[in-house]
Design a protein around this motif. Structure first.
Motif, PDB file in Angstrom:
ATOM      1  N   HIS A  18       0.825  -1.216   0.000  1.00 43.36           N
ATOM      2  CA  HIS A  18       0.000   0.000   0.000  1.00 43.36           C
ATOM      3  C   HIS A  18       0.856   1.261   0.000  1.00 43.36           C
ATOM      4  N   GLU A  21       3.617   2.889  -3.936  1.00 41.12           N
ATOM      5  CA  GLU A  21       3.391   3.897  -4.970  1.00 41.12           C
ATOM      6  C   GLU A  21       3.522   5.328  -4.461  1.00 41.12           C
ATOM      7  N   LEU A  22       3.763   5.480  -3.161  1.00 42.43           N
ATOM      8  CA  LEU A  22       3.916   6.825  -2.616  1.00 42.43           C
ATOM      9  C   LEU A  22       5.245   7.436  -3.042  1.00 42.43           C
ATOM     10  N   ASP A  34      -2.973  17.799  -1.024  1.00 44.26           N
ATOM     11  CA  ASP A  34      -3.227  16.594  -1.814  1.00 44.26           C
ATOM     12  C   ASP A  34      -2.282  15.465  -1.412  1.00 44.26           C
ATOM     13  N   GLU A  35      -1.022  15.815  -1.150  1.00 50.76           N
ATOM     14  CA  GLU A  35      -0.056  14.795  -0.742  1.00 50.76           C
ATOM     15  C   GLU A  35      -0.425  14.204   0.618  1.00 50.76           C
ATOM     16  N   ALA A  37      -3.412  13.914   1.873  1.00 51.41           N
ATOM     17  CA  ALA A  37      -4.560  13.036   1.678  1.00 51.41           C
ATOM     18  C   ALA A  37      -4.118  11.700   1.078  1.00 51.41           C
ATOM     19  N   ARG A  38      -3.190  11.753   0.123  1.00 54.83           N
ATOM     20  CA  ARG A  38      -2.699  10.528  -0.521  1.00 54.83           C
ATOM     21  C   ARG A  38      -1.919   9.665   0.462  1.00 54.83           C
ATOM     22  N   TYR A  39      -1.027  10.304   1.212  1.00 53.52           N
ATOM     23  CA  TYR A  39      -0.264   9.579   2.226  1.00 53.52           C
ATOM     24  C   TYR A  39      -1.185   8.988   3.282  1.00 53.52           C
ATOM     25  N   LYS A  41      -4.358   8.061   3.141  1.00 53.66           N
ATOM     26  CA  LYS A  41      -5.105   6.891   2.656  1.00 53.66           C
ATOM     27  C   LYS A  41      -4.205   5.659   2.616  1.00 53.66           C
ATOM     28  N   SER A  42      -2.996   5.820   2.093  1.00 53.59           N
ATOM     29  CA  SER A  42      -2.094   4.681   1.976  1.00 53.59           C
ATOM     30  C   SER A  42      -1.641   4.174   3.343  1.00 53.59           C
TER      31      SER A  42
END
Length: 259
Positions: A18, A21-22, A34-35, A37-39, A41-42
């Motif tokens: 998971h 892809e970060l 945005d980063e 939020a992406r981090y 979630k992962s």
């Protein structure tokens, strides 16, 4: 941010998949909205897949505190989240004496109605209060306010219900044996090297979702064996011969918090 390179998803633990892809995290560089939020979630996905907070922090090359903040963000416990607001309200009621030590809190369902929030938000808020040692939830009975400086000991607890009735609750076996087993395994496999300092109580309570009383109970037998030593001020250290001490020690049985 740079792209993370690696062997792909084959041959790595599921929780790490998971995070593959970060972008590579650069310490000291502030993440954009945005980063984050992406981090977040992962990191939540990795944690739910079995990754420990310490392991996630090590994989990403960031601090344990950042992993906790990302989990909070991903699970709605950031400062703008509903669960965080519920936690603030309950903390305030404990501080001002609305809920005193020994009081049984209203049920999650009643709190949802009182505060006009979702059940999931109440559940998360209560979990955070339990981590801080302010409450203790007992399955099928309810949640009672506790003093983090004097956590419950023994097998029973006197509580005061919402009607004012005094009841005696039987405390379940705690997670101390599990925590101690994890710490012991980390010493044996070198995650906590001999001579090193292990994470502090705050970091461990957050990782295991336990109170300080439970952590102290879990570590007490290891201290008695000499495997761990140190003080709250200087930290807890692994003995230089900890593996030998563990190998020669008698098995440590189960216990109750504060035993």
């Amino acid at each position: 941010m740079k792209t993370r390179s690696g062997p792909g998803k084959i041959g790595i633990p599921p929780w790490q998949q998971h995070l593959q892809e970060l972008p590579v995290y650069t310490p000291g560089v502030r993440l954009t909205r945005d980063e984050r939020a992406r981090y977040a979630k992962s990191v939540v996905d990795a944690h739910r897949a079995g990754g420990s907070k310490l392991g996630i922090a090590s994989f990403l090359g960031c601090s344990f505190a950042l992993v906790q903040r990302l989990l909070d963000l991903g699970e709605g416990l950031d400062e703008a989240g509903e669960a965080h607001q519920v936690e603030k309200v309950l903390r305030a009621r404990i501080t001002d004496g609305t809920y005193r030590v020994g009081d049984v809190l209203p049920s999650p369902e009643r709190l949802c109605v009182q505060l006009g929030v979702r059940n999931d938000s109440v559940r998360r808020a209560l979990a955070r209060l339990a981590q801080a040692g302010l409450t203790l939830g007992i399955s099928a009975l309810g949640t009672v306010v506790t003093d983090p400086d004097t956590p419950p000991t023994g097998s029973t607890l006197q509580v005061r219900t919402r009607s004012g009735q005094i009841q005696t609750w039987t405390l379940p076996m705690t997670q101390s044996p599990h925590i101690r087993a994890v710490i012991t395994a980390r010493i044996k496999d070198g995650t906590y090297p001999e001579g090193s300092r292990i994470p502090g109580l705050k970091a461990l309570t957050e990782e295991f979702g336990a109170t300080e009383g439970t952590l102290k109970s879990a570590l007490r037998p290891l201290r008695k064996q000499g495997v761990l030593s140190g003080t709250r001020q200087e930290g807890t250290f692994v003995h230089s011969s900890a593996r030998s001490l563990l190998a020669s020690a008698e098995p440590i049985g189960t216990d109750r918090e504060g035993a």
